[in-house]
Scaffold this active site. Structure first.
Site, mmCIF file in Angstrom:
data_model
loop_
_atom_site.group_PDB
_atom_site.id
_atom_site.type_symbol
_atom_site.label_atom_id
_atom_site.label_comp_id
_atom_site.label_asym_id
_atom_site.label_seq_id
_atom_site.Cartn_x
_atom_site.Cartn_y
_atom_site.Cartn_z
ATOM 1 N N PRO A 156 3.411 4.854 -7.410
ATOM 2 C CA PRO A 156 2.972 4.660 -8.791
ATOM 3 C C PRO A 156 2.847 5.953 -9.570
ATOM 4 C CG PRO A 156 1.073 4.701 -7.378
ATOM 5 C CD PRO A 156 2.263 4.955 -6.483
ATOM 6 N N LYS B 294 11.314 5.663 -4.122
ATOM 7 C CA LYS B 294 11.508 5.495 -5.557
ATOM 8 C C LYS B 294 10.174 5.755 -6.259
ATOM 9 C CE LYS B 294 11.174 2.320 -8.606
ATOM 10 N NZ LYS B 294 10.822 3.130 -9.819
ATOM 11 N N PRO B 295 10.067 6.890 -6.945
ATOM 12 C CA PRO B 295 8.837 7.148 -7.691
ATOM 13 C C PRO B 295 8.803 6.334 -8.971
ATOM 14 C CG PRO B 295 10.393 8.943 -8.023
ATOM 15 C CD PRO B 295 11.038 7.988 -7.051
ATOM 16 N N SER B 296 7.662 6.328 -9.631
ATOM 17 C CA SER B 296 7.542 5.644 -10.919
ATOM 18 C C SER B 296 8.556 6.195 -11.912
ATOM 19 C CB SER B 296 6.128 5.845 -11.474
ATOM 20 O OG SER B 296 6.067 5.455 -12.836
ATOM 21 N N SER C 42 0.755 -2.488 -8.529
ATOM 22 C CA SER C 42 -0.043 -3.608 -9.021
ATOM 23 C C SER C 42 0.087 -4.815 -8.114
ATOM 24 C CB SER C 42 0.405 -3.973 -10.435
ATOM 25 O OG SER C 42 1.714 -4.524 -10.406
ATOM 26 N N GLU D 122 -0.261 -1.597 -0.700
ATOM 27 C CA GLU D 122 -1.541 -1.084 -1.202
ATOM 28 C C GLU D 122 -1.561 -1.392 -2.688
ATOM 29 O OE1 GLU D 122 -4.210 0.385 -2.952
ATOM 30 O OE2 GLU D 122 -3.430 2.416 -2.712
ATOM 31 N N CYS E 28 -7.217 3.293 -8.020
ATOM 32 C CA CYS E 28 -7.457 1.948 -7.497
ATOM 33 C C CYS E 28 -8.839 1.796 -6.887
ATOM 34 C CB CYS E 28 -6.369 1.552 -6.509
ATOM 35 S SG CYS E 28 -6.157 2.723 -5.156
ATOM 36 N N GLU F 201 -8.362 -5.575 -13.189
ATOM 37 C CA GLU F 201 -8.426 -4.132 -12.949
ATOM 38 C C GLU F 201 -8.093 -3.416 -14.245
ATOM 39 O OE1 GLU F 201 -6.826 -0.882 -9.708
ATOM 40 O OE2 GLU F 201 -5.488 -2.503 -10.298
#
Length: 477
Positions: free
Chosen positions: A155, A180-182, A232, A253, A287, A383
């Protein structure tokens, strides 16, 4: 800032090489502290994902049979390289996220390096059952082996930290990785891949940048055997459904919505001091952030007044401003999400402090405290993932535990009390993966980080996290 020029054009890292998307497509990268575009990253498609997965597959045979000592050495050298290039790493992270530079250097970068060094040691300490004769004349032993190619999706709230939480145990166990990053914060992950390439064989660690479609291609690729994601609940549900088609292993997670239980015997001064900092750290984009504070009615008003007063003094600001307590929201969409939750507050809820954005460029929002909320309110059950905290009263221990658990998520919680027995009862009763007592938010490499229910399954960090990246084989002689 000498390395800032590197950020103008982020590239994929595939098979040891820095590459653009095969199609030439790019995505803009926006500095959330200014709202201005600071660079581009590849918008990778199926061809790029396939190239990365094939590189990881080709590298797996060699990397999976390296000795734990060899993997340890590589991870230790990567940790040293991150420390040695601290300025460049910080530039990459700060420009993508708007984080306060001093906080990242003091808090996050040392924690990232520690995770790499922890898993370097853990690589040589895999637990296992003793060999034994469970049936006459035959000896059984267990082997723990790497799973294969691991797809990892991370994320935008802690781009480098979440990448390392995923990469370090996977490599320590002998797997190869496609990360794969955000799409909004890929710079530090791609820099990490370039630094790691000096100490890893080509194809062991690959990074493909892109959007949701890139992630979908990665999850669906037949060469991938494990999918790990921090994101998410919605993203986790979609990925779980897609991975099921090929029976890929999952490590999820997902979201949190952490309750904080403050009893009437708690040290209120200490609770206010800790929580006013921890709840708004990283603009609340965490989180495990202390987002729902439940306070005994006897001390509710005193706590609310003191907590709101401290929150009102916090300064959202630019990365290099010494007065900054926290930075902006990571992107325009997240700012809009936070604003929407506040705009839809029911009439019985009251904004005690904050509630709006300062008059300046970027995606900033003031530290906000909301009281008078009820358990079924959207802002309680969702959240927030921003600098917004709700405060609710409770009457007794049973009600506190009921309110704490009465949300879909179950990642973390904390309980504040001087009563040891009460703290132990809460630690048993709370349906979360983490419980803190008289503190909140601290993680250590040696302990697992993961949740239950809609917060997912599987653990980052610790030997538990390392074992998640292995599979067991029974050998009978």
């Amino acid at each position: 800032m000498a390395d800032r020029a590197e950020l103008t054009s982020v590239l994929n890292h595939i098979g040891g090489k820095d590459l653009p998307a095969a199609s030439g497509a790019t995505l803009p990268l926006t500095d959330p502290a200014t709202g201005g575009v600071h660079g581009t990253a590849p918008r990778s498609g199926a061809e790029d994902v396939d190239a990365a997965c094939r590189a990881a597959l080709d590298a797996f045979d060699g990397w999976s049979v390296t000795t734990p000592a060899e993997r340890q050495t590589a991870l230790l050298r990567i940790a040293d390289a991150l420390e040695g290039r601290a300025a460049a790493v910080t530039d990459a992270e700060v420009t993508d996220t708007g984080k306060p530079r001093a906080r990242f250097l003091a808090d996050e970068l040392p924690a990232v390096v520690d995770v790499l060094r922890y898993f370097a040691g853990a690589a040589r300490n895999l637990p296992g059952a003793a060999a034994a004769e469970y049936t006459a004349g035959r000896t059984s032993i267990l082997r723990r082996e790497p799973v294969g190619v691991c797809a990892q999706i991370t994320p935008w709230n802690y781009p480098l930290m979440m990448a390392v939480w995923k990469i370090a145990p996977a490599l320590a166990a002998g797997n190869t990785v496609v990360l794969k990053p955000s799409d909004t914060t890929p710079s530090s992950a791609t820099l990490l891949a370039r630094l790691a390439a000096e100490h890893l064989p080509p194809g062991v660690l690959n990074v493909v940048c892109g959007d949701r479609d890139t992630g979908r291609h990665l999850v669906a690729h037949p060469g991938v055997r494990l999918v790990a994601v921090t994101g998410s609940v919605r993203a986790g549900q979609e990925i779980a459904a897609a991975a099921a088609a090929d029976l890929k292993r999952l490590h999820l997670e997902l979201g949190g919505n952490a309750p904080v239980l403050i009893h009437d015997d708690a040290d209120l001064d200490e609770a206010v001091a800790q929580l006013s900092s921890l709840a708004f750290y990283n603009a609340g984009q965490d989180c495990t952030a202390a987002t729902r504070i439940l306070v005994h009615r006897r001390v509710h008003d005193a706590f609310l007044a003191a907590f709101a007063d401290r929150a009102a003094q916090l300064v959202p600001g630019a990365p290099d401003d010494a007065r900054t307590d926290f930075g902006p929201l990571a992107n325009a969409a997240q700012l809009a999400c936070v604003r929407g939750l506040l705009e839809r507050l029911p009439g019985h809820a009251e904004v005690i402090t904050g509630g709006g954005a300062p008059d300046r460029p970027g995606y900033f929002h003031r530290a906000t405290v909301v009281a008078g909320v009820r358990q079924q309110d959207e802002i309680v059950r969702s959240e927030v993932f921003g600098p917004v905290v709700t405060v609710q009263p409770f009457t007794d221990e049973a009600e506190a535990l009921r309110l704490a658990d009465d949300v879909p998520q179950g990642l973390a919680a904390s309980v504040w009390t001087r009563d040891h027995d009460r703290a132990m009862r809460a630690s048993r009763a709370l349906h979360t993966g983490i419980v803190w007592v008289n503190t909140h938010g601290t993680t250590v490499s040696e302990m697992p980080h993961g949740g239950v229910r809609h917060s997912g399954y599987g653990s980052d960090l610790s030997l538990t996290g390392l074992l998640d990246y292995t599979q067991v084989k029974h050998v009978m002689l």
